[in-house]
Write a protein that holds these residues in place. Structure first.
Motif, PDB file in Angstrom:
ATOM      1  N   THR A 187      -2.012   9.605  -6.986  1.00 50.13           N
ATOM      2  CA  THR A 187      -3.092   8.512  -6.747  1.00 50.13           C
ATOM      3  C   THR A 187      -3.818  10.964  -6.640  1.00 50.13           C
ATOM      4  N   GLY A 205      -7.012  -1.289  -8.291  1.00 49.77           N
ATOM      5  CA  GLY A 205      -7.666  -2.365  -7.366  1.00 49.77           C
ATOM      6  C   GLY A 205      -7.390  -3.278  -8.007  1.00 49.77           C
ATOM      7  N   THR A 240      -4.263  -6.581  -0.452  1.00 44.90           N
ATOM      8  CA  THR A 240      -4.372  -4.835  -1.192  1.00 44.90           C
ATOM      9  C   THR A 240      -5.297  -4.389  -2.011  1.00 44.90           C
ATOM     10  N   ALA A 255     -10.146   3.928  -9.742  1.00 42.52           N
ATOM     11  CA  ALA A 255      -9.881   2.900  -8.185  1.00 42.52           C
ATOM     12  C   ALA A 255     -10.158   1.361  -8.339  1.00 42.52           C
ATOM     13  N   LEU A 281       0.903  -0.887   0.162  1.00 39.16           N
ATOM     14  CA  LEU A 281       0.285   0.181  -0.072  1.00 39.16           C
ATOM     15  C   LEU A 281       1.093   1.376   0.165  1.00 39.16           C
ATOM     16  N   TRP A 327      -6.971  -0.633  -1.625  1.00 39.19           N
ATOM     17  CA  TRP A 327      -6.764   0.298  -2.315  1.00 39.19           C
ATOM     18  C   TRP A 327      -8.180   0.848  -3.198  1.00 39.19           C
ATOM     19  N   TRP A 371       1.846   1.806  -3.495  1.00 36.47           N
ATOM     20  CA  TRP A 371       1.075   2.152  -4.760  1.00 36.47           C
ATOM     21  C   TRP A 371       0.106   3.288  -3.697  1.00 36.47           C
ATOM     22  N   ILE A 372       0.682   3.689  -2.961  1.00 31.66           N
ATOM     23  CA  ILE A 372      -0.711   4.807  -2.523  1.00 31.66           C
ATOM     24  C   ILE A 372       0.235   6.733  -2.362  1.00 31.66           C
ATOM     25  N   ILE A 392      -9.715   3.091  -1.284  1.00 31.42           N
ATOM     26  CA  ILE A 392      -8.808   5.130  -1.443  1.00 31.42           C
ATOM     27  C   ILE A 392      -8.930   5.922  -2.353  1.00 31.42           C
ATOM     28  N   LEU A 408      -3.833  -5.318  -8.930  1.00 28.17           N
ATOM     29  CA  LEU A 408      -3.512  -5.740  -7.676  1.00 28.17           C
ATOM     30  C   LEU A 408      -3.666  -6.713  -8.146  1.00 28.17           C
TER      31      LEU A 408
END
Length: 447
Positions: free
Chosen positions: A34, A58, A241, A54, A26, A245, A29-30, A248, A61
């Motif tokens: 983003t 997601g 994850t 999103a 996380l 993700w 990748w955040i 988010i 991943l």
């Protein structure tokens, strides 16, 4: 593993389980992109585009989790993607792929630093050069010197701030103003955001899924995390994850809906300033700024660390055997060179986040079949992955004058897939022919 060894710099102290594996991925990748891409995606493609952004990250991943399991079991004991390429490819194919990976790594780090520069410029009333010096100094300390051990210490803090931000701010703000009031403000001032029959949004989502998948498959830092998560838990770590993700960018999109509800705005960048200005609590403003800074620093540190590891272990180490002291010396010189280059780029260039995300889309989509072929094929073969990726990249860029950008990404993906498919069919036919010859051999006389 000794703390003073370069292997410790690359992999840290221990193998990770599911929980901290999720935290580590996380934190990678955040990213600042983003945060910065969310308002531009929302304005350009509407609410469907925000949700789609999103979805594609997601899902990429989650899908990578199934490939990560194969990587973890088939290449146990490796440390970097370069180790796998060295095992599977001839010298020509190895250096071809390493060149592409290093170029994409520097580009990915450039994206993170650009995101940091934009955020610093919008959130703090200080000259950009001063803010960038401060950020790049921290980047060098964490990713350049500290290694994965320090990155994981920052990752825990970063994830706490991320979830604190996406939970506290939307809940507080929506309770204060009410969901109905916000929806009516969007419907009055920006009704186009609620338009659902938007084919361009769907085109963006499916093309973005290709680009995200290519990024995952070629990302140096992600491969390193595959090798440090316990192999029996690596698939679940990436699947979880992806599911986390997904929430988010949606939460960040909801924040920007709050920022433009009942008001106009100058440009997509100004939405971040608008969001900060409407937060009535100084504590929430402080949390949001910390979230932005921690997310960018964590992702950029991971990229710098992975580039250092790849360069020292799989580039410099191929020319001569390096002592531990030499490995750290070359690593520090390489890091400082990158930092200086990125500082100049941050001062001279001001690109847009979505342009940054999709600029190398042709390369990312062309590499999907090449990496999958390397991972799942048996034996040592160079021609299939090298030729397929080269054909995809060249055809994608050549198609620019005749197609839209999204179409050119699909041209790269499909042509590279066709080339890989030809090699797979040819290999299957050859193996079947050899097996049939063995069956037709007459039995030998044992007398």
């Amino acid at each position: 593993m000794k703390k003073k060894s370069f292997d410790f710099y690359i992999q840290g102290a221990v193998q990770l389980g599911i929980a901290f594996g999720v935290v580590s991925v996380l934190a990678r990748w955040i990213t600042g992109n983003t945060i910065l891409s969310s308002p531009e995606t929302l304005i350009r493609y509407g609410l469907i585009g925000g949700i789609g952004y999103a979805f594609m990250g997601g899902l990429a991943l989650v899908l990578f989790g199934f490939i990560a399991r194969k990587i973890a079991y088939a290449f146990a004991g490796r440390m970097t993607i370069g180790d796998v390429l060295k095992e599977k490819l001839s010298p020509f194919g190895y250096w071809y792929m390493m060149t592409l990976l290093l170029i994409m790594g520097v580009y990915s780090l450039f994206i993170q630093v650009m995101g940091a520069g934009l955020l610093l410029y919008m959130l703090f009333p200080i000259p950009l050069a001063i803010g960038m010096v401060f950020f790049l100094a921290l980047l060098y300390l964490v990713g350049g010197i500290g290694g994965l051990y320090r990155i994981h210490q920052l990752a825990g803090i970063s994830v706490i701030l991320i979830f604190g931000t996406i939970i506290l701010i939307p809940v507080y703000s929506y309770m204060q103003q009410g969901v109905t009031v916000i929806f009516e403000g969007i419907q009055l001032y920006h009704p186009y955001l609620l338009f659902t029959k938007n084919q361009e949004s769907l085109w963006f989502i499916f093309t973005g899924l290709l680009v995200f998948s290519g990024q995952m498959l070629t990302d140096r830092a992600t491969w390193q995390r595959v090798f440090i998560i316990k192999k029996e838990k690596v698939k679940m770590a990436f699947v979880l994850t992806g599911m986390i993700w997904f929430t988010i960018p949606i939460a960040i999109t909801s924040l920007f809906l709050l920022a433009i509800s009942g008001r106009t705005f100058e440009n997509t960048y100004s939405l971040i300033f608008e969001l900060v200005s409407i937060l009535e609590s100084n504590a929430l403003i402080f949390v949001f700024i910390l979230f932005c800074f921690a997310a960018v620093l964590s992702a950029a540190s991971s990229e710098l660390h992975s580039l250092n590891s790849l360069f020292i272990r799989n580039v410099a180490g191929e020319f001569r055997e390096l002592s531990t002291q030499q490995q750290f010396k070359y690593k520090n010189v390489f890091s400082l060179g990158l930092i200086a280059l990125l500082f100049l780029a941050a001062l001279l260039l001001t690109p847009y986040p979505l342009q940054l995300l999709f600029f190398f889309g042709n390369i990312y989509s062309s590499m999907i079949f090449a990496i999958l072929y390397i991972v799942f094929s048996k034996g040592r073969e160079t021609l299939a992955p090298v030729l397929s990726s080269f054909v995809g990249i060249a055809s994608g860029f050549a198609s620019y004058p005749f197609t839209t950008y999204f179409e050119s990404v699909w041209v790269s993906f499909l042509l590279s897939g066709i080339v890989c498919g030809i090699f797979i069919i040819k290999k299957a036919v050859r193996n079947r022919f050899r097996n049939s010859l063995k069956l037709e051999d007459p039995p030998h006389d044992t007398k």
